[in-house]
Scaffold this motif. Structure first.
Motif, PDB file in Angstrom:
ATOM      1  N   PHE A 120      33.932  40.099  46.918  1.00 65.23           N
ATOM      2  CA  PHE A 120      34.198  41.309  46.145  1.00 65.23           C
ATOM      3  C   PHE A 120      35.676  41.682  46.142  1.00 65.23           C
ATOM      4  O   PHE A 120      36.124  42.399  45.239  1.00 65.23           O
ATOM      5  N   ALA A 121      36.451  41.197  47.121  1.00 63.03           N
ATOM      6  CA  ALA A 121      37.896  41.406  47.054  1.00 63.03           C
ATOM      7  C   ALA A 121      38.473  40.690  45.841  1.00 63.03           C
ATOM      8  O   ALA A 121      39.311  41.244  45.110  1.00 63.03           O
ATOM      9  N   VAL A 122      38.014  39.478  45.595  1.00 63.85           N
ATOM     10  CA  VAL A 122      38.471  38.731  44.423  1.00 63.85           C
ATOM     11  C   VAL A 122      37.966  39.390  43.139  1.00 63.85           C
ATOM     12  O   VAL A 122      38.724  39.583  42.179  1.00 63.85           O
ATOM     13  N   VAL A 123      36.691  39.739  43.110  1.00 62.02           N
ATOM     14  CA  VAL A 123      36.097  40.349  41.917  1.00 62.02           C
ATOM     15  C   VAL A 123      36.819  41.646  41.544  1.00 62.02           C
ATOM     16  O   VAL A 123      37.181  41.863  40.383  1.00 62.02           O
ATOM     17  N   ASN A 124      37.047  42.513  42.518  1.00 63.16           N
ATOM     18  CA  ASN A 124      37.697  43.796  42.225  1.00 63.16           C
ATOM     19  C   ASN A 124      39.142  43.615  41.784  1.00 63.16           C
ATOM     20  O   ASN A 124      39.632  44.349  40.914  1.00 63.16           O
ATOM     21  N   ALA A 125      39.839  42.643  42.365  1.00 63.93           N
ATOM     22  CA  ALA A 125      41.214  42.398  41.952  1.00 63.93           C
ATOM     23  C   ALA A 125      41.268  41.914  40.499  1.00 63.93           C
ATOM     24  O   ALA A 125      42.116  42.352  39.718  1.00 63.93           O
ATOM     25  N   VAL A 126      40.348  41.041  40.130  1.00 62.61           N
ATOM     26  CA  VAL A 126      40.321  40.515  38.762  1.00 62.61           C
ATOM     27  C   VAL A 126      39.973  41.619  37.764  1.00 62.61           C
ATOM     28  O   VAL A 126      40.472  41.632  36.634  1.00 62.61           O
ATOM     29  N   LYS A 127      39.134  42.581  38.180  1.00 67.46           N
ATOM     30  CA  LYS A 127      38.709  43.649  37.280  1.00 67.46           C
ATOM     31  C   LYS A 127      39.849  44.563  36.838  1.00 67.46           C
ATOM     32  O   LYS A 127      39.737  45.261  35.830  1.00 67.46           O
ATOM     33  N   VAL A 128      40.945  44.563  37.584  1.00 65.08           N
ATOM     34  CA  VAL A 128      42.053  45.459  37.258  1.00 65.08           C
ATOM     35  C   VAL A 128      42.585  45.186  35.850  1.00 65.08           C
ATOM     36  O   VAL A 128      42.864  46.114  35.084  1.00 65.08           O
ATOM     37  N   VAL A 129      42.719  43.917  35.487  1.00 64.49           N
ATOM     38  CA  VAL A 129      43.301  43.563  34.190  1.00 64.49           C
ATOM     39  C   VAL A 129      42.460  44.091  33.023  1.00 64.49           C
ATOM     40  O   VAL A 129      42.978  44.801  32.152  1.00 64.49           O
ATOM     41  N   PRO A 130      41.144  43.787  32.966  1.00 61.31           N
ATOM     42  CA  PRO A 130      40.362  44.335  31.851  1.00 61.31           C
ATOM     43  C   PRO A 130      40.237  45.858  31.895  1.00 61.31           C
ATOM     44  O   PRO A 130      40.161  46.495  30.841  1.00 61.31           O
ATOM     45  N   TYR A 131      40.232  46.462  33.088  1.00 66.03           N
ATOM     46  CA  TYR A 131      40.193  47.922  33.168  1.00 66.03           C
ATOM     47  C   TYR A 131      41.452  48.512  32.526  1.00 66.03           C
ATOM     48  O   TYR A 131      41.397  49.513  31.812  1.00 66.03           O
ATOM     49  N   LEU A 132      42.596  47.892  32.800  1.00 63.31           N
ATOM     50  CA  LEU A 132      43.840  48.346  32.173  1.00 63.31           C
ATOM     51  C   LEU A 132      43.777  48.172  30.657  1.00 63.31           C
ATOM     52  O   LEU A 132      44.184  49.055  29.901  1.00 63.31           O
TER      53      LEU A 132
END
Length: 257
Positions: free
Chosen positions: A181-193
């Motif tokens: 989930f550390a990887v998943v949450n980090a990747v989610k930052v880009v689409p959230y932005l």
């Protein structure tokens, strides 16, 4: 928002519950985070406020469980999670939270009830010994976890459907889930932005709540380190059961509203 006492009344318990979950105490607590904060702010805003806090919790969790990991689980599940995040990003305008919550809740409920049935038959709790990986199942549940994590930070139950069935040693299980989930949450930052879910107000709220993140995460890790395997797995499946009921309730409520 920052001057509203009701915001803190909902946000502080939300962060503490998510932190305990991040420390290793199971996904049901984390699932309460967004719904509880949604009592005072819109769900999308609640998710945006929590994401930076989740990333800090991930960093604390990575340090706490730095010696425990199963690389094969990550190798199988993370590529699927990336696909799931991409699908969620592209379909964000069409798929509702309620639909996803109901689907994941039903699957998690079946999973937990099946465990209870097998445990009752054995009369001795969880069977001992790890089980082999299944690449197809791992990729599928990794994809579902990435998708639901993007939609509402609800990636825990799909991850657990696959990972708990491996019956890994508790510390290995928790350390691996923290990395996932550390990887998943980090990747989610880009689409959230890209979707415009971060603004100054939300980031300020995240910053105010941030000091609670390491405290709650370390507390959860300390508790898990003291739980034996024969108690850990019944507890975790119980948390999956509670998470399933919560997801089904929220999903049906959203669809019927």
């Amino acid at each position: 928002m920052l001057s509203d006492p009701w915001f803190y009344a909902a946000a502080i318990p939300s962060v503490l519950l998510v932190g305990l979950s991040k420390g290793g105490l199971g996904g049901a607590m984390a699932l309460l985070g967004v719904p509880l904060m949604s009592l005072v702010v819109p769900p999308v805003q609640a998710a945006a406020i929590l994401l930076p806090i989740l990333i800090v919790m991930d960093m604390v969790g990575l340090w706490s469980w730095r010696h425990h990991n199963d690389r094969m689980t990550l190798k199988i599940m993370l590529p699927g999670a990336m696909v799931g995040i991409g699908i969620a990003w592209m379909t964000a305008a069409f798929v509702t939270d309620a639909m996803i919550k109901l689907l994941v809740g039903v699957v998690a409920l079946i999973f937990a009830l099946d465990y209870a049935r097998r445990a009752w038959q054995l009369r001795g709790g969880a069977p001992s010994g790890e089980r082999p990986h299944n690449r197809v199942k791992g990729a599928f549940w990794g994809t579902v976890s990435g998708f639901t994590s993007f939609i509402s930070h609800a990636g825990g139950p799909p991850y657990q459907v696959y990972a708990l069935a491996l019956r890994q040693e508790p510390r290995t299980y928790v350390g691996t889930s923290v990395r996932f989930f550390a990887v998943v949450n980090a990747v989610k930052v880009v689409p959230y932005l890209a979707l415009g879910q971060f603004d100054a107000s939300n980031l300020q709220a995240s910053l105010v709540l941030l000091p609670l993140a390491p405290i709650a995460t370390l507390a959860g890790a300390a508790i898990v380190r003291r739980i034996r395997a024969e108690r850990f797995y019944p507890f975790m499946y119980g948390m999956v059961f509670l998470a399933a009921l919560k997801l089904i309730w929220d999903g049906l409520g959203g669809l019927l509203a």
